[in-house]
Design a protein around this motif. Structure first.
Motif, PDB file in Angstrom:
ATOM      1  N   ALA A 135       0.806  -1.190  -0.058  1.00  0.00           N
ATOM      2  CA  ALA A 135      -0.049   0.075  -0.190  1.00  0.00           C
ATOM      3  C   ALA A 135       0.898   1.199   0.002  1.00  0.00           C
ATOM      4  CB  ALA A 135      -0.811  -0.018   1.329  1.00  0.00           C
ATOM      5  N   GLY A 136       0.452   2.236  -0.398  1.00  0.00           N
ATOM      6  CA  GLY A 136       0.991   3.599  -0.106  1.00  0.00           C
ATOM      7  C   GLY A 136       1.087   4.285   1.014  1.00  0.00           C
ATOM      8  N   GLY A 137       2.023   5.339   1.214  1.00  0.00           N
ATOM      9  CA  GLY A 137       2.127   5.741   2.389  1.00  0.00           C
ATOM     10  C   GLY A 137       2.572   5.118   3.587  1.00  0.00           C
ATOM     11  N   SER A 138       1.819   5.651   4.914  1.00  0.00           N
ATOM     12  CA  SER A 138       2.291   4.730   6.152  1.00  0.00           C
ATOM     13  C   SER A 138       1.892   3.587   6.052  1.00  0.00           C
ATOM     14  CB  SER A 138       1.869   5.910   7.151  1.00  0.00           C
ATOM     15  OG  SER A 138       0.415   5.983   6.963  1.00  0.00           O
ATOM     16  N   ARG A 139       0.647   3.437   5.646  1.00  0.00           N
ATOM     17  CA  ARG A 139       0.309   1.966   5.579  1.00  0.00           C
ATOM     18  C   ARG A 139       1.220   0.830   5.144  1.00  0.00           C
ATOM     19  NH1 ARG A 139      -5.232   0.285   5.500  1.00  0.00           N
ATOM     20  NH2 ARG A 139      -5.964   2.535   4.944  1.00  0.00           N
ATOM     21  N   GLY A 140       1.669   1.149   3.935  1.00  0.00           N
ATOM     22  CA  GLY A 140       2.732   0.525   3.374  1.00  0.00           C
ATOM     23  C   GLY A 140       3.883   0.169   3.985  1.00  0.00           C
ATOM     24  N   ILE A 141       4.400   1.349   4.612  1.00  0.00           N
ATOM     25  CA  ILE A 141       5.855   1.161   5.353  1.00  0.00           C
ATOM     26  C   ILE A 141       5.422   0.449   6.620  1.00  0.00           C
ATOM     27  CG2 ILE A 141       7.417   2.728   6.610  1.00  0.00           C
ATOM     28  CD1 ILE A 141       6.832   4.945   4.465  1.00  0.00           C
ATOM     29  N   ALA A 142       4.381   0.692   7.202  1.00  0.00           N
ATOM     30  CA  ALA A 142       4.410  -0.087   8.716  1.00  0.00           C
ATOM     31  C   ALA A 142       4.177  -1.557   8.704  1.00  0.00           C
ATOM     32  CB  ALA A 142       2.924   0.701   9.254  1.00  0.00           C
ATOM     33  N   GLU A 148      13.087  -5.609   8.544  1.00  0.00           N
ATOM     34  CA  GLU A 148      13.041  -5.646   6.976  1.00  0.00           C
ATOM     35  C   GLU A 148      13.145  -4.383   6.126  1.00  0.00           C
ATOM     36  OE1 GLU A 148       9.584  -9.503   7.116  1.00  0.00           O
ATOM     37  OE2 GLU A 148       8.824  -6.957   7.263  1.00  0.00           O
ATOM     38  N   PHE A 149      12.480  -3.475   6.837  1.00  0.00           N
ATOM     39  CA  PHE A 149      12.548  -2.083   6.161  1.00  0.00           C
ATOM     40  C   PHE A 149      14.153  -1.500   6.058  1.00  0.00           C
ATOM     41  CE2 PHE A 149      12.129   2.812   6.023  1.00  0.00           C
ATOM     42  CZ  PHE A 149      11.372   2.758   4.993  1.00  0.00           C
ATOM     43  N   LEU A 150      14.857  -1.603   6.924  1.00  0.00           N
ATOM     44  CA  LEU A 150      16.071  -1.126   6.936  1.00  0.00           C
ATOM     45  C   LEU A 150      16.944  -2.018   6.062  1.00  0.00           C
ATOM     46  CD1 LEU A 150      16.944  -0.220  10.708  1.00  0.00           C
ATOM     47  CD2 LEU A 150      16.154   1.083   8.702  1.00  0.00           C
ATOM     48  N   ALA A 151      16.610  -3.054   5.987  1.00  0.00           N
ATOM     49  CA  ALA A 151      17.533  -4.173   5.038  1.00  0.00           C
ATOM     50  C   ALA A 151      17.056  -4.154   3.587  1.00  0.00           C
ATOM     51  CB  ALA A 151      17.475  -5.605   5.544  1.00  0.00           C
ATOM     52  N   GLY A 152      16.044  -3.437   3.077  1.00  0.00           N
ATOM     53  CA  GLY A 152      15.907  -3.404   1.765  1.00  0.00           C
ATOM     54  C   GLY A 152      14.556  -2.942   1.462  1.00  0.00           C
ATOM     55  N   GLY A 153      13.624  -3.199   2.455  1.00  0.00           N
ATOM     56  CA  GLY A 153      12.182  -2.675   2.241  1.00  0.00           C
ATOM     57  C   GLY A 153      12.004  -1.206   1.943  1.00  0.00           C
ATOM     58  N   TRP A 154      12.945  -0.368   2.435  1.00  0.00           N
ATOM     59  CA  TRP A 154      12.913   1.006   2.057  1.00  0.00           C
ATOM     60  C   TRP A 154      12.990   1.438   0.464  1.00  0.00           C
ATOM     61  CZ3 TRP A 154      16.705   3.642  -0.664  1.00  0.00           C
ATOM     62  CH2 TRP A 154      18.228   2.856  -0.709  1.00  0.00           C
ATOM     63  N   GLU A 155      13.739   0.258  -0.141  1.00  0.00           N
ATOM     64  CA  GLU A 155      13.723   0.473  -1.727  1.00  0.00           C
ATOM     65  C   GLU A 155      12.655  -0.130  -2.267  1.00  0.00           C
ATOM     66  OE1 GLU A 155      16.986  -2.520  -1.791  1.00  0.00           O
ATOM     67  OE2 GLU A 155      18.597  -1.016  -2.386  1.00  0.00           O
ATOM     68  N   GLY A 173      15.565   9.992   7.811  1.00  0.00           N
ATOM     69  CA  GLY A 173      16.179   9.122   8.253  1.00  0.00           C
ATOM     70  C   GLY A 173      15.587   7.775   8.193  1.00  0.00           C
ATOM     71  N   ARG A 174      15.991   6.543   7.899  1.00  0.00           N
ATOM     72  CA  ARG A 174      15.131   5.627   7.630  1.00  0.00           C
ATOM     73  C   ARG A 174      14.596   4.846   8.876  1.00  0.00           C
ATOM     74  NH1 ARG A 174      19.721   3.116   3.124  1.00  0.00           N
ATOM     75  NH2 ARG A 174      19.203   4.626   1.628  1.00  0.00           N
TER      76      ARG A 174
END
Length: 255
Positions: A135-142, A148-155, A173-174
């Motif tokens: 999903a877009g925005g905070s929903r997808g990031i959360a 997981e996010f720091l390992a590559g999810g941010w990409e 900051g990630r």
């Protein structure tokens, strides 16, 4: 550019300040954004110019420091913002806040009422949301764990949000981005909506007209919140339709 220390570890928040009369007007950006980029054009419009204006970046975002040991809850953001405003000698400010920044502004007004005299929320998050991968925005990031996010999810997020949002999100900051999105999705207790309903200051909520009726608008209106649809725009109202945003905001601040 102004700066002040807001944590015991020396972390600093920064803002662009436009000179003018008090009470000050404070502009607060959304998730992965920065206030000067999002608000500079509208803050100097003749209908809004003339006030001392602080275009401030929340901790972890934009020009402010990006500590990795900060909680990045909405309450922590609000308390850090309060320290910045107090350091700047601001009291009774008119706060104009977008999206996640609107959520922080509601918490700020509830926890530090001497700092906020009026509140204009720009398509702000008021309720918890369920994380959803893709999903877009905070929903997808959360939907990612922090690891997981720091390992590559941010990409994945970078590729999904596109170059416009990424141009400011890349400054965040990630750790700050993930923790802020996670706590935004969880919301506060009581929720931001409940806190907003309980405030006694003048309040307005701007939303894109195309989104249709705002959920819970009747209860907000009964509580004295002015709900204002703005035409010809999406979520970033101040960027999509600056004249419409300025007219709605100026009306909310002078009503």
């Amino acid at each position: 550019m102004r700066t002040t220390t807001v944590t015991c570890d020396g972390d600093q928040m920064r803002w662009v300040e436009l000179p003018g009369e008090d009470p000050a007007r404070v502009y607060v950006h959304g998730l992965g954004a920065t206030s000067p980029a999002y608000f500079a054009e509208v803050a100097v419009h003749p209908l809004l110019a003339g006030r001392r204006s602080l275009l401030i970046d929340l901790l972890g975002h934009g020009h402010s420091d990006r500590p990795t040991d900060f909680a990045y809850t909405l309450e922590a953001h609000a308390d850090a913002l309060a320290k910045a405003l107090e350091s700047a000698g601001v009291t009774g400010a008119e706060v104009v806040a977008h999206s996640m920044g609107g959520s922080v502004a509601v918490v700020l007004a509830a926890r530090h009422p001497h700092l906020v005299s009026r509140l204009v929320l720009v398509d702000a998050n008021l309720d918890p949301i369920a994380p959803e991968r893709g999903a877009g925005g905070s929903r997808g990031i959360a939907a990612f764990s922090e690891e997981e996010f720091l390992a590559g999810g941010w990409e994945e997020v970078r590729d999904r949000v596109g170059p416009g949002w990424w141009s400011t999100m890349r400054l965040t900051g990630r750790v700050a981005l993930h923790r802020t999105a996670t706590h935004l999705a969880r919301a506060t207790v009581p929720t931001m909506r409940e806190l907003l309903l309980g405030l006694s200051i003048p309040r307005a909520y701007l939303l894109p007209e195309a989104d249709g009726p705002l959920a819970g608008a009747d209860a907000l209106t009964r509580a004295g919140v002015s709900v204002v649809p703005v035409p010809d725009c999406g979520h970033n109202i101040m960027l999509d339709n600056p004249p419409g945003f300025v007219r709605a905001t100026a009306a909310a601040l002078t009503d």
